[in-house]
Enzyme design. Structure first.
Site, PDB file in Angstrom:
ATOM      1  CB  ILE A  63      43.014   5.647  13.532  1.00 39.51           C
ATOM      2  CG1 ILE A  63      42.670   4.705  12.491  1.00 39.51           C
ATOM      3  CG2 ILE A  63      42.143   6.968  12.391  1.00 39.51           C
ATOM      4  CD1 ILE A  63      41.923   3.820  12.488  1.00 39.51           C
ATOM      5  CG  ASN A  89      34.242   6.403   8.059  1.00 30.11           C
ATOM      6  OD1 ASN A  89      33.177   6.612   7.398  1.00 30.11           O
ATOM      7  ND2 ASN A  89      35.327   6.985   7.269  1.00 30.11           N
ATOM      8  CE  LYS A  95      39.356  -2.964  -3.114  1.00 33.65           C
ATOM      9  NZ  LYS A  95      37.138  -2.174  -2.992  1.00 33.65           N
ATOM     10  CD  GLN A 105      43.318 -10.773   3.696  1.00 31.18           C
ATOM     11  OE1 GLN A 105      42.085 -11.152   4.087  1.00 31.18           O
ATOM     12  NE2 GLN A 105      43.148 -11.446   2.099  1.00 31.18           N
ATOM     13  CB  ALA A 192      40.685 -10.465   7.809  1.00 29.28           C
ATOM     14  CE1 TYR A 193      35.308  -3.937   7.031  1.00 25.51           C
ATOM     15  CE2 TYR A 193      33.527  -4.938   6.936  1.00 25.51           C
ATOM     16  CZ  TYR A 193      34.432  -3.738   6.286  1.00 25.51           C
ATOM     17  OH  TYR A 193      33.618  -2.862   6.586  1.00 25.51           O
TER      18      TYR A 193
END
Ligand SMILES: NC(=O)c1ccc[n+]([C@@H]2O[C@H](COP(=O)([O-])OP(=O)(O)OC[C@H]3O[C@@H](n4cnc5c(N)ncnc54)[C@H](OP(=O)(O)O)[C@@H]3O)[C@@H](O)[C@H]2O)c1
Length: 275
Positions: A63, A89, A95, A105, A192-193
């Site tokens: 992607i 998805n 982690k 990140q 960041a996520y």
């Protein structure tokens, strides 16, 4: 060219995406395209599903690679002349013990989860047929992250007149602010996520507003959280199986023609939630 109905699932060689392909193969009377960035891992996933008597097709898709995204769009156009279901998805998550700096990140999470998902969606939207469904597998983490933003940032994300260009600018600002070490004083949370997933959730709201003016009828876009699922991403700490994690994305992909709700919402456990 076939006019057969067709579904695409991104990041489907393992985890929730693999579960979504398995469920769609069982419940959807059309071709299901299992995509993966790595050809060997993708073909192995198809082989595994073949052993269950299921027949997904494979196409490579990274992607974050516009050539790869364009190649998928061309494949769909040439072979099907359209697209009926898109399940976005694919994503990454660092982690907790990752040695990567927070700014790295932020850059990579936004690049893959937000920009990559937007790139696939922009390339494939022209192919969507009437009654198509687009599902963005975001996360409950998007809600937790937006709640930790300053009130000014929250208002920016929840502004009903926010455009996709405006959302892209906000994501770019987050990345720049992490590079400058100023993200906290500029109203961003330390995830960041989470911020990349804010981008994915809000993308669903904006796409819905854009499609309201589209001549193709009944195209529905929703974002969702699959729940806490036992996958590599969750370090196998989630209690849900990948098939249970697939339940909400598949429910949204298979919303019947003319469905009134959920539409342009964030859903968890098959129900729309306030975001
Ligand atoms: N697991 C959970 O508890 C949980 C909770 C909330 C939300 N989610 C969301 O659910 C979705 C699936 O997560 P998961 O737990 O199944 O994660 P996973 O097991 O790590 O699987 C992620 C998938 O995305 C693929 N991917 C990563 N970067 C890609 C790229 N650039 N292009 C194409 N594919 C790419 C991975 O491919 P490779 O194998 O090549 O790396 C893999 O197939 C994600 O959007 C995640 O944020 C998961």
């Amino acid at each position: 060219m076939s006019s057969k109905r067709v579904a695409v699932v991104t990041g489907a060689n393992k985890g929730v995406g693999f579960g979504v392909v398995r469920a769609l193969c069982k419940q959807f009377d059309g071709d299901v395209i299992l995509t993966a960035r790595d050809v060997d891992r993708g073909q192995q996933a198809v082989t595994d599903l073949n052993q269950e008597g299921l027949r997904p097709r494979f196409h490579q898709l990274d992607i974050t690679d516009t050539d790869s995204v364009d190649a998928l769009a061309t494949f769909l156009k040439d072979n099907y002349g359209g697209l009926d279901f898109l399940v976005n998805n694919a994503a990454i998550a660092y982690k907790a013990k990752s040695p990567a700096s927070f700014s790295e990140q932020a850059l990579e999470s936004v690049r893959c989860n937000f920009t990559g998902t937007l790139s696939v969606t922009r390339a494939l939207t022209p192919l969507l047929r009437p009654h198509a469904r687009v599902v963005i597998v975001s996360s409950e983490a998007s809600k937790r992250a937006v709640d930790k933003c300053s009130s000014e940032r929250q208002a920016q994300f929840r502004d009903p007149s926010l455009t996709m260009e405006g959302l892209q600018s906000l994501m770019a600002e987050f990345v720049q602010d992490t590079a400058a070490g100023t993200h906290e004083q500029r109203g961003w949370p330390n995830t960041a996520y989470g911020v990349s997933k804010i981008g994915e959730t809000v993308m669903a709201f904006i796409l819905t507003r854009e499609l309201a003016a589209d001549s193709r009828e009944d195209i529905i876009v929703n974002a969702c959280c699959p729940g806490h699922v036992d996958t590599d991403m969750s370090s196998h700490l989630g209690p849900l199986t990948i098939d249970q994690g697939a339940d909400t994305p598949v429910f949204l992909a298979l919303l019947p023609p003319g469905a009134e709700t959920p539409k342009g919402q964030f859903c968890r456990l098959k129900k729309a939630e306030d975001w």
